[in-house]
Design a protein around this motif. Sequence first.
Motif, mmCIF file in Angstrom:
data_model
loop_
_atom_site.group_PDB
_atom_site.id
_atom_site.type_symbol
_atom_site.label_atom_id
_atom_site.label_comp_id
_atom_site.label_asym_id
_atom_site.label_seq_id
_atom_site.Cartn_x
_atom_site.Cartn_y
_atom_site.Cartn_z
ATOM 1 N N ALA A 35 -31.637 15.788 74.301
ATOM 2 C CA ALA A 35 -31.216 16.544 73.118
ATOM 3 C C ALA A 35 -29.756 16.286 72.744
ATOM 4 C CB ALA A 35 -31.443 18.035 73.338
ATOM 5 N N LYS A 36 -28.978 15.722 73.652
ATOM 6 C CA LYS A 36 -27.563 15.437 73.391
ATOM 7 C C LYS A 36 -27.305 13.962 73.100
ATOM 8 C CE LYS A 36 -26.060 19.254 76.301
ATOM 9 N NZ LYS A 36 -25.426 19.654 77.546
ATOM 10 N N MET A 37 -28.327 13.135 73.192
ATOM 11 C CA MET A 37 -28.144 11.694 73.026
ATOM 12 C C MET A 37 -27.833 11.314 71.581
ATOM 13 S SD MET A 37 -31.197 9.857 75.122
ATOM 14 C CE MET A 37 -31.313 10.033 76.887
ATOM 15 N N PRO A 38 -26.973 10.304 71.434
ATOM 16 C CA PRO A 38 -26.794 9.740 70.100
ATOM 17 C C PRO A 38 -28.048 8.925 69.726
ATOM 18 C CG PRO A 38 -25.478 8.534 71.708
ATOM 19 C CD PRO A 38 -26.101 9.688 72.433
ATOM 20 N N TYR A 39 -28.197 8.654 68.460
ATOM 21 C CA TYR A 39 -29.384 7.967 67.970
ATOM 22 C C TYR A 39 -29.653 6.651 68.701
ATOM 23 C CZ TYR A 39 -32.464 5.224 65.089
ATOM 24 O OH TYR A 39 -33.495 4.422 64.680
ATOM 25 N N GLU A 40 -28.634 5.821 68.826
ATOM 26 C CA GLU A 40 -28.821 4.490 69.405
ATOM 27 C C GLU A 40 -29.333 4.560 70.840
ATOM 28 O OE1 GLU A 40 -26.133 5.538 67.773
ATOM 29 O OE2 GLU A 40 -26.152 4.275 65.969
ATOM 30 N N GLN A 41 -28.815 5.501 71.607
ATOM 31 C CA GLN A 41 -29.250 5.642 72.994
ATOM 32 C C GLN A 41 -30.701 6.123 73.048
ATOM 33 O OE1 GLN A 41 -26.886 8.303 75.396
ATOM 34 N NE2 GLN A 41 -28.001 7.820 77.262
ATOM 35 N N ALA A 42 -31.043 7.088 72.209
ATOM 36 C CA ALA A 42 -32.424 7.583 72.173
ATOM 37 C C ALA A 42 -33.375 6.466 71.765
ATOM 38 C CB ALA A 42 -32.538 8.768 71.218
#
Length: 109
Positions: A35-42
């Motif tokens: 839930a805290k990840m930035p878009y690229e990491q997700a």
Amino acid sequence: MAKKDIEENQGDTAEAAKTNDVETHVSDKEREAIAKMPYEQARDQLIQAVQALETGGLDLDASMRQWEIGEALAQRAQYLLNQVRGKLDEAQAQQASAGENAGTQSNLE
């Protein structure tokens, strides 16, 4: 999309994961991290989860875990994309409104 709507949407997603009666293979701590990840990491981790499922060779529990991780990552990425879409829509609406008033007396007030 208003900030309140965005926060409610994210809360609904997290709540849906918690209220599911089915046994989960992803811990609350892992869900919080997602839930805290930035878009690229997700996105990158979602690709890895899909590749693990496509490769095969996982037992049922490991496959379910990868599936659930993938679902949580996809929801996070979609949430972030929706946030950006809302901001773009707001900016376009403001730009259209400013264009309607350009060169008029109301623009100077």
